[in-house]
Every structure is written in C-alpha cells, then in structure tokens.
Design an enzyme around this catalytic site. Structure first.
Site, mmCIF file in Angstrom:
data_model
loop_
_atom_site.group_PDB
_atom_site.id
_atom_site.type_symbol
_atom_site.label_atom_id
_atom_site.label_comp_id
_atom_site.label_asym_id
_atom_site.label_seq_id
_atom_site.Cartn_x
_atom_site.Cartn_y
_atom_site.Cartn_z
ATOM 1 N N ARG A 19 0.833 -1.208 0.000
ATOM 2 C CA ARG A 19 0.000 0.000 0.000
ATOM 3 C C ARG A 19 0.869 1.261 0.000
ATOM 4 O O ARG A 19 0.956 1.964 -0.986
ATOM 5 C CB ARG A 19 -0.943 -0.049 1.221
ATOM 6 N N ASP A 20 1.594 1.488 1.079
ATOM 7 C CA ASP A 20 2.344 2.753 1.178
ATOM 8 C C ASP A 20 3.519 2.750 0.205
ATOM 9 O O ASP A 20 3.896 3.796 -0.324
ATOM 10 C CB ASP A 20 2.855 2.942 2.621
ATOM 11 N N HIS A 211 4.605 4.469 12.698
ATOM 12 C CA HIS A 211 4.736 4.357 11.240
ATOM 13 C C HIS A 211 5.812 5.354 10.812
ATOM 14 O O HIS A 211 5.548 6.557 10.726
ATOM 15 C CB HIS A 211 3.366 4.686 10.637
ATOM 16 N N HIS A 213 8.790 6.951 8.371
ATOM 17 C CA HIS A 213 9.425 7.086 7.052
ATOM 18 C C HIS A 213 10.886 7.449 7.302
ATOM 19 O O HIS A 213 11.240 7.914 8.385
ATOM 20 C CB HIS A 213 8.709 8.153 6.221
ATOM 21 N N CYS A 244 4.252 9.130 0.120
ATOM 22 C CA CYS A 244 2.839 9.493 -0.016
ATOM 23 C C CYS A 244 2.756 10.479 -1.159
ATOM 24 O O CYS A 244 3.495 11.472 -1.184
ATOM 25 C CB CYS A 244 2.319 10.118 1.277
ATOM 26 N N ASN A 253 9.355 4.406 3.339
ATOM 27 C CA ASN A 253 9.074 3.947 4.706
ATOM 28 C C ASN A 253 10.342 3.290 5.234
ATOM 29 O O ASN A 253 11.213 2.873 4.464
ATOM 30 C CB ASN A 253 7.970 2.895 4.687
HETATM 31 P P1 HMG Z 1 -12.999 14.106 -2.964
HETATM 32 O O1 HMG Z 1 -12.515 14.503 -4.336
HETATM 33 O O2 HMG Z 1 -13.374 15.183 -2.024
HETATM 34 O O3 HMG Z 1 -14.190 13.049 -3.014
HETATM 35 O O4 HMG Z 1 -11.866 13.216 -2.319
HETATM 36 P P2 HMG Z 1 -15.542 13.029 -3.738
HETATM 37 O O5 HMG Z 1 -16.488 12.373 -2.817
HETATM 38 O O6 HMG Z 1 -15.881 14.393 -4.277
HETATM 39 O O7 HMG Z 1 -15.274 12.047 -4.982
HETATM 40 C C1 HMG Z 1 -14.391 12.372 -6.059
HETATM 41 C C2 HMG Z 1 -14.380 11.186 -7.028
HETATM 42 O O8 HMG Z 1 -13.783 10.053 -6.401
HETATM 43 C C3 HMG Z 1 -15.788 10.747 -7.428
HETATM 44 O O9 HMG Z 1 -15.685 10.163 -8.710
HETATM 45 C C4 HMG Z 1 -16.087 9.672 -6.406
HETATM 46 O O10 HMG Z 1 -17.047 8.757 -6.862
HETATM 47 C C5 HMG Z 1 -14.740 8.995 -6.271
HETATM 48 P P3 HMG Z 1 -16.242 10.898 -10.019
HETATM 49 O O11 HMG Z 1 -17.675 11.145 -9.720
HETATM 50 O O12 HMG Z 1 -15.436 12.186 -10.109
HETATM 51 O O13 HMG Z 1 -15.955 9.931 -11.103
HETATM 52 N N1 HMG Z 1 -14.556 8.365 -4.961
HETATM 53 C C6 HMG Z 1 -14.142 7.114 -4.791
HETATM 54 N N2 HMG Z 1 -13.812 6.148 -5.665
HETATM 55 C C7 HMG Z 1 -13.426 4.966 -5.152
HETATM 56 N N3 HMG Z 1 -13.319 4.726 -3.827
HETATM 57 C C8 HMG Z 1 -13.637 5.673 -2.932
HETATM 58 C C9 HMG Z 1 -14.068 6.932 -3.409
HETATM 59 N N4 HMG Z 1 -14.437 8.061 -2.792
HETATM 60 C C10 HMG Z 1 -14.741 8.933 -3.748
HETATM 61 N N5 HMG Z 1 -13.518 5.420 -1.625
HETATM 62 C C11 HMG Z 1 -11.214 11.398 -0.915
HETATM 63 C C12 HMG Z 1 -11.978 12.725 -1.012
HETATM 64 C C13 HMG Z 1 -11.012 11.102 0.542
HETATM 65 C C14 HMG Z 1 -12.065 10.331 -1.593
HETATM 66 C C15 HMG Z 1 -9.864 11.548 -1.666
HETATM 67 O O14 HMG Z 1 -9.212 12.666 -1.152
HETATM 68 C C16 HMG Z 1 -8.986 10.337 -1.523
HETATM 69 O O15 HMG Z 1 -9.302 9.270 -2.031
HETATM 70 N N6 HMG Z 1 -7.857 10.533 -0.839
HETATM 71 C C17 HMG Z 1 -6.919 9.425 -0.589
HETATM 72 C C18 HMG Z 1 -5.511 9.928 -0.652
HETATM 73 C C19 HMG Z 1 -4.588 8.796 -0.297
HETATM 74 O O16 HMG Z 1 -4.908 7.630 -0.466
HETATM 75 N N7 HMG Z 1 -3.399 9.181 0.198
HETATM 76 C C20 HMG Z 1 -2.404 8.220 0.573
HETATM 77 C C21 HMG Z 1 -2.776 7.414 1.793
HETATM 78 S S1 HMG Z 1 -2.498 8.259 3.315
HETATM 79 C C22 HMG Z 1 -0.803 8.057 3.619
HETATM 80 O O17 HMG Z 1 -0.078 7.616 2.768
HETATM 81 C C23 HMG Z 1 -0.295 8.353 4.993
HETATM 82 C C24 HMG Z 1 -0.038 7.086 5.824
HETATM 83 O O18 HMG Z 1 0.901 6.251 5.168
HETATM 84 C C25 HMG Z 1 0.497 7.453 7.218
HETATM 85 C C26 HMG Z 1 1.695 8.422 7.177
HETATM 86 O O19 HMG Z 1 2.723 8.111 6.550
HETATM 87 O O20 HMG Z 1 1.541 9.470 7.781
HETATM 88 C C27 HMG Z 1 -1.334 6.288 6.028
HETATM 89 MG MG MG Z 2 3.055 6.485 5.235
#
Ligand code: HMG
Ligand code: MG
Length: 296
Positions: A19-20, A211, A213, A244, A253
């Site tokens: 994932r990450d 967690h 990095h 990320c 990481n």
């Molecule tokens: P948004 O643009 O505000 O959402 O994003 P929305 O509800 O307006 O939807 C936009 C589009 O996405 C729409 O599609 C939705 O249907 C679709 P369209 O109508 O334009 O075709 N959609 C989805 N599709 C599939 N699955 C879903 C989903 N939700 C909406 N669940 C949202 C808000 C939260 C969805 C967006 O910002 C997002 O997906 N963000 C994820 C970002 C991400 O994954 N970042 C990396 C992970 S976090 C990380 O790495 C940190 C971590 O490792 C810890 C650390 O290191 O600190 C965990």
């Molecule tokens: Mg991370």
C-alpha cells in the site's frame, strides 16, 4: 522462557509496502505483480499486511485495482489483510472484497488533511462517525492513522497536543488502534519520546503503532528509542519502498529488513522470516526497475 516472558519480547510488524510502498510508484504496476508481492510477503509470516487502499482512483491511480488484488491474493489464516478506507464508499468496497481489517486516516495538521483527503481535520473525522461503527458491526477491527505527528510538509512543525486532540477523537469514534505516522520522516529519537510524553493518558506506547518514514536516515534510531520506551508495534515496508503522493519529501518507509534486524538486536522477536522479506524486497525492486525501464 515462560509464555508470559516470550509474549513480552514479541514485537508486531505490519508490512505496508503493497500500500504505502506502491501507492507512490509513477509506473503502473500490474495487478499480478502486486499479488505475487503480497503472496511472497505473506509467506514470510507477517501478522498483518496492508494490501491496498479503497480510495478514489482519481487521487491514487496506482491502487485503482484494489478489489482485483484482494480477490487474487492467497489468504493464509495467520495473516490479517487490511486496507485503507477514506469514506463510506471505500468501506462498501472493502466489505465486498472481504478485507480482514480497515484503516481510516486523518492528519494532525489542516494543510495535510486538505492535501491528502480534501477536507479539514474535523470534516475528515466526521466522515468516520458512521463508517467506524459500521466496520466494527461487520466484525472488522479499525486502525486509525494520524499523519504528520512530527512535522507537516505544508504546515511545518507539529506539537504533540495537536496529535493528542486527533487521537482522542479517533478513540471516541471507536478505533481499535492508533497508528502514528511520521509522514515525511522528520523525527529524531528525542522527538519520538516527546511525542509519547505528550500523548500520556491518551495513547500509551504499548497500545500504539509507529509508522516511520526514513527520509533523513533516522528511522531506525527512532524505532530503537520507541522500543526502549515500550512501543511494541511498527509499520515497515519491504525494500524500503514508499512515500505518499500528497507529501513531497516522503520517499521511503523504514525498510522492513532493517527494522527486523534492529528489533532482533534489541532482544525481541517478531515471528517473521527476515531472509524471506529480503528476497521479497529484492524481487519487487527488480520488478519495479524492469517496469520503469520498459516504460521509457
Ligand atoms: P474528494 O474529491 O473530495 O471526493 O476526495 P468526492 O467524494 O468528491 O469524490 C471524487 C471522485 O472520487 C468521485 O468520482 C467519487 O465517486 C470517487 P467521479 O464522480 O469524479 O468519477 N470516490 C471514490 N472512488 C473509489 N473509492 C472511494 C471513493 N471516494 C470517492 N472510496 C477522498 C476525497 C477522501 C475520496 C480523496 O481525497 C482520496 O481518495 N484521498 C486518498 C488519498 C490517499 O490515499 N493518500 C495516501 C494514503 S495516506 C498516507 O499515505 C499516509 C499514511 O501512510 C500514514 C503516514 O505516513 O503518515 C497512512
Ligand atoms: Mg506512510
């Protein structure tokens, strides 16, 4: 050693590379490669593998095949296969894909919250209010990530009280586990100690996951200090893959291979076969190099 003594020396390591690690790869990684990578990691004996994310494919295109990955991987009974879920739609898909556990993710800073999840901290927490009880009613444990616990790539240094506030809210909402993310690898080992001091009474070291990095090459020193103050659960990424897409400067990481070595040197066990992790890490690095040279 008594069974209690052995349990006291056990450290849990969750493998997050699928994932990450992969979410940040610019070259499209075929589903079959992800599946083989996860199967190799599972064979190494991880208690938990974060396999993918049910997020918007517009935001993280690399993980748009989450359902296909979950369908194709082997599911050996000793390993929990978890996935990130940002909203109700993600939970529906995760339930359909029969994940074993979900992870919701919030941030300690407003800048990162908006950049990563398109909402303020409070708005993102509000998304979880019905999602977490639904997941738990379906029998899924819930991890609650907090990103930027030391420093934010947008808002700068972070005080432990900002992390504490988000942790309190996540616990009120019903998460089973708080996972503290040093998203851009900014921590020194003193920062880690100060963070846990600031969380006293809310998140005990032994009840959290860390967690890390490894941007500055300090992740192993941080893990060693964390072990010394009682942390017994870490995330890591085979081959040191990771980052990320919404946190510039989060290149990798902490490498699982290195973390396992330092845990073992400190006299703890993990039940994970380090040689098998090294081979899986080398294999995915070679696959990624081959894919990226084929795409130019
Ligand atoms: P948004 O643009 O505000 O959402 O994003 P929305 O509800 O307006 O939807 C936009 C589009 O996405 C729409 O599609 C939705 O249907 C679709 P369209 O109508 O334009 O075709 N959609 C989805 N599709 C599939 N699955 C879903 C989903 N939700 C909406 N669940 C949202 C808000 C939260 C969805 C967006 O910002 C997002 O997906 N963000 C994820 C970002 C991400 O994954 N970042 C990396 C992970 S976090 C990380 O790495 C940190 C971590 O490792 C810890 C650390 O290191 O600190 C965990
Ligand atoms: Mg991370």
């Amino acid at each position: 050693m008594s069974a209690d003594g052995a349990a006291a020396r056990l450290v849990r390591v969750t493998e997050v590379a699928p994932r990450d690690g992969l979410q940040n790869e610019s070259t499209r990684v075929p589903t079959a490669t992800k599946v083989e990578f996860i199967d190799r990691l599972a064979a190494a004996g991880f208690p938990e593998i974060e396999a993918t994310s049910f997020v918007s494919a517009a935001w993280v295109p690399q993980l748009g095949d989450a359902a296909d990955v979950m369908r194709a991987i082997g599911r050996p009974p000793g390993t929990t296969f978890s996935a990130l879920v940002p909203n109700e739609r993600g939970l529906d898909a995760a339930l359909e894909a029969r994940v074993d556990k979900i992870a919701v993710f919030a941030a300690a800073t407003e800048g990162f919250s908006r950049a990563n999840t398109n909402g303020s901290i409070d708005a993102v927490l509000a998304r979880f209010a019905s999602l977490i009880p639904r997941a738990r009613a379906a029998g899924l444990p819930v991890r609650g990530y907090i990103s930027c616990v030391i420093r934010c790539p947008i808002d700068g240094p972070v005080e432990p009280r900002a992390v504490r506030r988000v942790a309190e809210r996540l616990l009120e909402l019903g998460v089973d586990e708080i996972d503290l993310g040093d998203t851009i690898g900014a921590a020194s080992s003193d920062d880690i100690e100060r963070l846990y001091e600031g969380l006293a009474g809310v998140v005990a070291p032994g009840a959290s996951t860390l967690h890390l990095h490894d941007t500055q090459g300090r992740a192993i020193a941080c893990a060693e200090r964390a072990l010394a103050i009682g942390v017994r659960s870490f995330d890591a990424s085979a081959g040191g893959l990771g980052g990320c897409p919404y946190a510039q400067g989060a290149p990798g990481n902490v490498a699982t291979e290195a973390l396992l070595g330092s845990i073992e040197r400190a006299g703890f066990t993990t039940g994970i076969d380090r040689g098998a992790v090294e081979r899986a890490g080398q294999w995915i690095r070679q696959e990624l190099a081959r894919l990226s040279s084929a795409s130019v």
